[in-house]
Design a protein around this motif. Structure first.
Motif, mmCIF file in Angstrom:
data_model
loop_
_atom_site.group_PDB
_atom_site.id
_atom_site.type_symbol
_atom_site.label_atom_id
_atom_site.label_comp_id
_atom_site.label_asym_id
_atom_site.label_seq_id
_atom_site.Cartn_x
_atom_site.Cartn_y
_atom_site.Cartn_z
ATOM 1 N N MET A 1 28.145 41.507 56.694
ATOM 2 C CA MET A 1 27.694 41.478 55.311
ATOM 3 C C MET A 1 28.371 42.584 54.499
ATOM 4 S SD MET A 1 23.880 42.158 53.773
ATOM 5 C CE MET A 1 24.049 43.902 54.214
ATOM 6 N N ILE A 2 28.396 43.807 55.048
ATOM 7 C CA ILE A 2 29.026 44.923 54.339
ATOM 8 C C ILE A 2 30.512 44.669 54.143
ATOM 9 C CG2 ILE A 2 29.602 47.375 54.510
ATOM 10 C CD1 ILE A 2 26.949 47.788 55.956
ATOM 11 N N ALA A 3 31.171 44.142 55.174
ATOM 12 C CA ALA A 3 32.600 43.861 55.069
ATOM 13 C C ALA A 3 32.878 42.810 53.999
ATOM 14 C CB ALA A 3 33.149 43.403 56.422
ATOM 15 N N LEU A 4 32.066 41.748 53.968
ATOM 16 C CA LEU A 4 32.263 40.700 52.973
ATOM 17 C C LEU A 4 32.006 41.211 51.564
ATOM 18 C CD1 LEU A 4 30.651 37.626 54.773
ATOM 19 C CD2 LEU A 4 33.077 37.989 54.284
ATOM 20 N N LEU A 5 30.976 42.016 51.401
ATOM 21 C CA LEU A 5 30.689 42.571 50.082
ATOM 22 C C LEU A 5 31.811 43.502 49.619
ATOM 23 C CD1 LEU A 5 26.870 43.328 50.354
ATOM 24 C CD2 LEU A 5 27.978 41.436 49.167
ATOM 25 N N PHE A 6 32.366 44.279 50.546
ATOM 26 C CA PHE A 6 33.475 45.174 50.192
ATOM 27 C C PHE A 6 34.694 44.372 49.748
ATOM 28 C CE2 PHE A 6 37.353 47.443 51.360
ATOM 29 C CZ PHE A 6 37.191 48.614 50.646
ATOM 30 N N VAL A 7 35.046 43.359 50.543
ATOM 31 C CA VAL A 7 36.200 42.520 50.181
ATOM 32 C C VAL A 7 35.939 41.803 48.860
ATOM 33 C CG1 VAL A 7 37.577 40.528 50.871
ATOM 34 C CG2 VAL A 7 36.926 42.239 52.569
ATOM 35 N N GLY A 8 34.714 41.311 48.676
ATOM 36 C CA GLY A 8 34.387 40.641 47.421
ATOM 37 C C GLY A 8 34.491 41.579 46.229
ATOM 38 N N GLY A 9 34.050 42.823 46.394
ATOM 39 C CA GLY A 9 34.162 43.789 45.305
ATOM 40 C C GLY A 9 35.605 44.103 44.951
ATOM 41 N N VAL A 10 36.460 44.219 45.977
ATOM 42 C CA VAL A 10 37.885 44.467 45.735
ATOM 43 C C VAL A 10 38.503 43.295 44.974
ATOM 44 C CG1 VAL A 10 40.131 44.761 46.834
ATOM 45 C CG2 VAL A 10 38.161 46.024 47.699
ATOM 46 N N LEU A 11 38.160 42.075 45.377
ATOM 47 C CA LEU A 11 38.713 40.898 44.710
ATOM 48 C C LEU A 11 38.226 40.792 43.264
ATOM 49 C CD1 LEU A 11 38.464 38.224 47.566
ATOM 50 C CD2 LEU A 11 40.510 39.404 46.742
ATOM 51 N N VAL A 12 36.957 41.121 43.043
ATOM 52 C CA VAL A 12 36.441 41.105 41.676
ATOM 53 C C VAL A 12 37.170 42.132 40.817
ATOM 54 C CG1 VAL A 12 34.420 41.624 40.252
ATOM 55 C CG2 VAL A 12 34.183 40.189 42.278
ATOM 56 N N GLY A 13 37.360 43.340 41.363
ATOM 57 C CA GLY A 13 38.093 44.360 40.621
ATOM 58 C C GLY A 13 39.522 43.945 40.327
ATOM 59 N N PHE A 14 40.180 43.346 41.314
ATOM 60 C CA PHE A 14 41.556 42.878 41.105
ATOM 61 C C PHE A 14 41.595 41.787 40.045
ATOM 62 C CE2 PHE A 14 44.888 39.782 42.153
ATOM 63 C CZ PHE A 14 46.010 40.590 42.053
ATOM 64 N N GLY A 15 40.626 40.880 40.108
ATOM 65 C CA GLY A 15 40.599 39.780 39.143
ATOM 66 C C GLY A 15 40.368 40.250 37.725
ATOM 67 N N THR A 16 39.465 41.216 37.548
ATOM 68 C CA THR A 16 39.204 41.704 36.198
ATOM 69 C C THR A 16 40.403 42.446 35.626
ATOM 70 O OG1 THR A 16 38.165 43.683 37.147
ATOM 71 C CG2 THR A 16 36.725 41.861 36.538
ATOM 72 N N ARG A 17 41.119 43.185 36.467
ATOM 73 C CA ARG A 17 42.320 43.862 35.989
ATOM 74 C C ARG A 17 43.417 42.858 35.662
ATOM 75 N NH1 ARG A 17 41.629 48.718 34.139
ATOM 76 N NH2 ARG A 17 43.772 49.300 34.659
ATOM 77 N N LEU A 18 43.535 41.820 36.504
ATOM 78 C CA LEU A 18 44.557 40.803 36.273
ATOM 79 C C LEU A 18 44.277 40.014 34.994
ATOM 80 C CD1 LEU A 18 47.076 39.340 37.442
ATOM 81 C CD2 LEU A 18 45.492 37.794 38.613
ATOM 82 N N ALA A 19 43.002 39.705 34.757
ATOM 83 C CA ALA A 19 42.632 38.916 33.583
ATOM 84 C C ALA A 19 42.443 39.759 32.334
ATOM 85 C CB ALA A 19 41.343 38.141 33.869
ATOM 86 N N GLY A 20 42.478 41.077 32.472
ATOM 87 C CA GLY A 20 42.296 41.937 31.314
ATOM 88 C C GLY A 20 40.857 42.027 30.843
ATOM 89 N N GLY A 21 39.911 41.766 31.731
ATOM 90 C CA GLY A 21 38.502 41.844 31.358
ATOM 91 C C GLY A 21 37.638 41.068 32.329
ATOM 92 N N CYS A 22 36.333 41.279 32.224
ATOM 93 C CA CYS A 22 35.393 40.615 33.119
ATOM 94 C C CYS A 22 34.647 39.533 32.348
ATOM 95 C CB CYS A 22 34.416 41.629 33.712
ATOM 96 S SG CYS A 22 33.449 42.499 32.461
ATOM 97 N N SER A 23 33.590 39.027 32.951
ATOM 98 C CA SER A 23 32.838 37.938 32.316
ATOM 99 C C SER A 23 32.176 38.391 31.018
ATOM 100 C CB SER A 23 31.778 37.408 33.288
ATOM 101 O OG SER A 23 30.934 38.470 33.718
ATOM 102 N N SER A 24 31.722 39.631 30.961
ATOM 103 C CA SER A 24 31.104 40.113 29.725
ATOM 104 C C SER A 24 32.141 40.274 28.614
ATOM 105 C CB SER A 24 30.383 41.437 29.977
ATOM 106 O OG SER A 24 31.295 42.428 30.406
ATOM 107 N N GLY A 25 33.310 40.828 28.962
ATOM 108 C CA GLY A 25 34.339 41.028 27.947
ATOM 109 C C GLY A 25 34.919 39.723 27.427
ATOM 110 N N HIS A 26 35.316 38.839 28.340
ATOM 111 C CA HIS A 26 35.904 37.558 27.927
ATOM 112 C C HIS A 26 34.839 36.553 27.492
ATOM 113 C CE1 HIS A 26 40.055 38.371 28.721
ATOM 114 N NE2 HIS A 26 39.865 38.632 29.997
ATOM 115 N N GLY A 27 33.785 36.414 28.322
ATOM 116 C CA GLY A 27 32.795 35.374 28.050
ATOM 117 C C GLY A 27 31.968 35.632 26.816
#
Length: 217
Positions: free
Chosen positions: A158-184
């Motif tokens: 569970m901890i490993a999956l949450l860590f990987v998921g957090g890294v992917l979310v951070g990468f995605g927000t940087r790639l997209a120039g914002g998160c769901s609150s900023g864009h959505g």
């Protein structure tokens, strides 16, 4: 089961929060950018202190002119602040028409670090107050029965999956120039094409992953 607000109440609350933040700070609302700037608060405060020296646009122009004169000299061939591209020396018509006014350079910067830190603290306190007043506040160290049944009940996994998921979310927000609150919330509310595309992508991905978890796994 958790009882959610009606859709119209949630939408009204998000709209009021977004509009109030924009009116109070003259900036767009965004959580991922706030986290990034608060984590790097030393460098952000250094930039803010530098900008405070040039809050007046005319002072910034004078400083640039002095730096130009110091670097290139003041001879006949040295560039002057009045010169524009293609060798023209006359002021541009659009500048004359607006009285020489242009948007402040500092207004293009994000909100102050203190403001964004207050935003993050308010999100935490708001969630905590809502949980306590509703009687559902509880400290726990897992993701609940749904996560255990659908993904894994192993704490290490569970901890490993949450860590990987957090890294992917951070990468995605940087790639997209914002998160769901900023864009959505902000971008789509202002009809920005990039925000509409980004929102469609991450919501479509969420729907696809949810379908995969419930129907396949």
């Amino acid at each position: 089961m958790i009882t959610y607000w009606p859709w119209w109440a949630g939408a009204s609350g998000l709209a009021l929060t977004t509009v109030a933040y924009a009116l109070a700070t003259d900036r767009s609302f965004g959580v991922s950018s706030a986290w990034d700037r608060v984590l790097h608060w030393r460098s952000e405060r250094h930039l803010e202190r530098l900008e405070e020296e040039f809050t007046d646009d005319q002072a910034l122009v004078d400083a640039l002119a002095a730096a130009t004169a110091e670097h290139f000299g003041t001879g006949p061939g040295a560039p002057t602040p009045q010169q524009v591209s293609c060798g023209e020396t006359q002021p541009r018509p659009d500048v004359e028409a607006t009285g020489g006014k242009s948007p402040s350079v500092t207004s293009l910067r994000p909100a102050p670090v203190v403001t964004q830190a207050a935003l993050l603290v308010s999100i935490f306190l708001g969630g905590w107050i809502a949980a306590v007043t509703s009687g559902r506040f509880q400290l726990r160290f897992d993701m609940g029965p749904g996560f255990r049944n659908l993904v894994t009940a192993n704490p290490t996994a569970m901890i490993a999956l949450l860590f990987v998921g957090g890294v992917l979310v951070g990468f995605g927000t940087r790639l997209a120039g914002g998160c769901s609150s900023g864009h959505g919330l902000n971008g789509c509310g202002r009809l920005r094409p990039v925000s509409i595309v980004a929102t469609a992508v991450f919501f479509g991905t969420a729907v696809g992953v949810s379908f995969l978890l419930w129907k396949v796994i």
